[in-house]
Design a protein around this motif. Structure first.
Motif, short mmCIF file in Angstrom:
data_model
loop_
_atom_site.label_atom_id
_atom_site.label_comp_id
_atom_site.label_asym_id
_atom_site.label_seq_id
_atom_site.Cartn_x
_atom_site.Cartn_y
_atom_site.Cartn_z
N PHE A 92 0.84 -1.21 0.00
CA PHE A 92 0.00 0.00 0.00
C PHE A 92 0.87 1.26 0.00
N PHE A 93 1.81 1.35 0.96
CA PHE A 93 2.68 2.52 1.05
C PHE A 93 3.60 2.63 -0.16
N TYR A 94 4.08 1.48 -0.63
CA TYR A 94 5.00 1.46 -1.77
C TYR A 94 4.31 1.97 -3.04
N ASP A 95 3.11 1.47 -3.28
CA ASP A 95 2.38 1.91 -4.47
C ASP A 95 1.98 3.37 -4.36
N LYS A 96 1.60 3.79 -3.16
CA LYS A 96 1.22 5.18 -2.96
C LYS A 96 2.41 6.11 -3.20
N ALA A 97 3.59 5.71 -2.73
CA ALA A 97 4.80 6.50 -2.94
C ALA A 97 5.14 6.57 -4.42
N HIS A 114 12.37 4.20 -7.43
CA HIS A 114 11.89 2.92 -6.90
C HIS A 114 12.52 2.66 -5.54
N LEU A 115 13.80 3.00 -5.43
CA LEU A 115 14.54 2.81 -4.17
C LEU A 115 13.95 3.67 -3.06
N VAL A 116 13.70 4.92 -3.37
CA VAL A 116 13.13 5.86 -2.39
C VAL A 116 11.73 5.41 -1.97
N SER A 117 10.94 4.97 -2.93
CA SER A 117 9.58 4.52 -2.63
C SER A 117 9.60 3.31 -1.69
N GLU A 120 10.85 4.35 1.86
CA GLU A 120 9.78 5.06 2.57
C GLU A 120 8.75 4.07 3.12
N ALA A 121 8.35 3.12 2.29
CA ALA A 121 7.37 2.13 2.72
C ALA A 121 7.92 1.27 3.86
N GLY A 122 9.19 0.89 3.75
CA GLY A 122 9.81 0.05 4.78
C GLY A 122 9.86 0.72 6.13
N GLY A 123 10.20 2.00 6.16
CA GLY A 123 10.25 2.74 7.41
C GLY A 123 8.89 2.83 8.09
N LEU A 124 7.87 3.12 7.32
CA LEU A 124 6.52 3.24 7.87
C LEU A 124 6.01 1.90 8.40
N VAL A 125 6.30 0.83 7.68
CA VAL A 125 5.87 -0.50 8.10
C VAL A 125 6.55 -0.90 9.40
N CYS A 126 7.84 -0.61 9.52
CA CYS A 126 8.59 -0.97 10.71
C CYS A 126 8.01 -0.30 11.96
N LEU A 127 7.67 0.97 11.86
CA LEU A 127 7.09 1.69 12.99
C LEU A 127 5.75 1.08 13.42
N CYS A 128 5.02 0.56 12.45
CA CYS A 128 3.70 -0.02 12.75
C CYS A 128 3.78 -1.43 13.33
N THR A 129 4.80 -2.19 12.95
CA THR A 129 4.79 -3.63 13.24
C THR A 129 5.87 -4.12 14.21
N ASN A 130 6.76 -3.26 14.67
CA ASN A 130 7.85 -3.74 15.54
C ASN A 130 7.35 -4.52 16.77
N PRO A 131 6.29 -4.06 17.46
CA PRO A 131 5.81 -4.84 18.62
C PRO A 131 5.41 -6.27 18.27
N VAL A 132 4.82 -6.46 17.10
CA VAL A 132 4.40 -7.80 16.68
C VAL A 132 5.62 -8.70 16.47
N TRP A 133 6.65 -8.15 15.82
CA TRP A 133 7.86 -8.94 15.57
C TRP A 133 8.59 -9.27 16.87
N LEU A 134 8.57 -8.34 17.81
CA LEU A 134 9.21 -8.61 19.09
C LEU A 134 8.54 -9.78 19.80
N VAL A 135 7.21 -9.78 19.82
CA VAL A 135 6.47 -10.88 20.45
C VAL A 135 6.74 -12.20 19.72
N LYS A 136 6.75 -12.16 18.40
CA LYS A 136 7.03 -13.37 17.62
C LYS A 136 8.40 -13.95 17.97
N THR A 137 9.40 -13.08 18.05
CA THR A 137 10.75 -13.52 18.38
C THR A 137 10.80 -14.20 19.75
N ARG A 138 10.14 -13.58 20.73
CA ARG A 138 10.19 -14.15 22.08
C ARG A 138 9.43 -15.47 22.18
#
Length: 314
Positions: A92-97, A114-117, A120-138
């Motif tokens: 979603f973010f990638y296509d929007k960018a 393409h690189l910038v897009s 940008e998408a990767g940074g936004l996704v990381c901010l949204c999903t880091n808590p989920v990945w932390l729980v998965k890891t543990r």
């Protein structure tokens, strides 16, 4: 199309739906290798609650024998949620960018855009999903050797982490996570887009009918090859960030974090394990992610085709 919905808005949601479907399919098939990879990543030879595995096959066999299917699918729920949400938001973010950067441009986007897009998408996704990945890891690191009371599931993990460590603990590993998401996604999607353009041009030249729609030129085998190739390139370059993030996200032992920050992980890993330490678990990672990326892009491109066809028939 419903009143008040623009074609651009509908296209973005189609990308999100296709991306989410791709993410779910990927995790469902490849999750056991994700568990193996995570356990290899954090095992620095000095961690007592993790068993030692000789290689990927031995790890799968040992986990299946000692922990059963539950062990192989530890952290599956946050893995499914995280991957589905991540891929959905990423596309979603990638296509929007890309749409924003393509504004008033008739030619194709350059590799740089393409690189910038993708970054940008990767940074936004990381901010949204880091808590989920932390729980998965543990959850993936819980073994019969664990001394601390295990989390019973996703909800219990989030509640316990916030109670014992505070809200900020859900964002442990965010710095290497940001570097990972931005660089990995940027490399993968840039490689995918450029290789896709090359393949389309080659097929166009061989076709009797030139300038065909790329959807008609490429098939599932093409998407599988493109997805796997671009993923391997991204993994080889960015894998150390995954190791650093996983080690930071481990559960505290006796209330004490094993590593304080990214620099601490970097210094200790280089000191005791050398360069090889930053690539622990990469075999399982490649075995999981190369075919997983193929599955992801096959599902994504085909779901997108289906949604486009449905929209045309409305």
């Amino acid at each position: 199309m419903s009143p008040g919905t623009t074609k651009s808005q509908q296209w973005q949601w189609e990308n999100a739906v296709a991306g989410s479907a791709a993410g779910f399919a990927t995790v469902a098939v490849m999750h056991p290798l994700d568990v193996v990879r995570t356990r290899f990543q954090v095992n620095d030879g000095r961690v007592s609650h993790l068993p030692s595995y000789r290689n990927t096959a031995h790890a799968v066999f040992t986990i299946a024998r000692s922990e059963g299917l539950r062990g192989l699918y530890a952290g599956f729920l946050p893995g499914v949620l995280g991957s589905t949400i991540s891929w959905g938001l990423y596309f979603f973010f990638y296509d929007k960018a890309k749409q924003r950067y393509a504004l008033n441009r008739e030619e194709k986007l350059s590799p740089g855009l393409h690189l910038v897009s993708a970054a940008e998408a990767g940074g936004l996704v990381c901010l949204c999903t880091n808590p989920v990945w932390l729980v998965k890891t543990r959850l993936q690191l819980q073994t019969p050797l664990h001394q601390t009371r295990p989390y019973s599931g996703l909800y219990d993990a989030v509640r316990t982490i916030m109670k014992e460590e505070g809200f900020s603990a859900l964002y442990r590993g965010i710095v290497p996570g940001l570097f990972l998401q931005v660089s990995h996604g940027a490399i993968q999607f840039t490689a995918y887009e450029e290789l896709r353009n090359v393949l389309v041009d080659l097929k166009n030249k061989r076709s009797k009918i030139h300038h065909q729609n790329p959807d008609k030129l490429l098939n599932s085998v093409d998407y599988a090859v493109l997805g796997a190739t671009s993923k391997i390139a991204a993994i080889l370059i960015t894998y150390p960030f995954q190791v650093i993030r996983a080690r930071l996200q481990q559960r505290p032992s006796g209330g004490v974090q094993r590593y304080t920050d990214s620099w601490h992980v970097l210094r200790e890993t280089a000191r005791f394990e050398g360069v090889r330490g930053f690539y622990k678990g990469i075999t399982a990672n490649l075995l999981k992610n190369a075919p997983a990326s193929s599955i992801t892009f096959i599902v994504y491109e085909n779901v997108l085709k289906l949604l486009k066809l449905t929209r045309k028939n409305d």
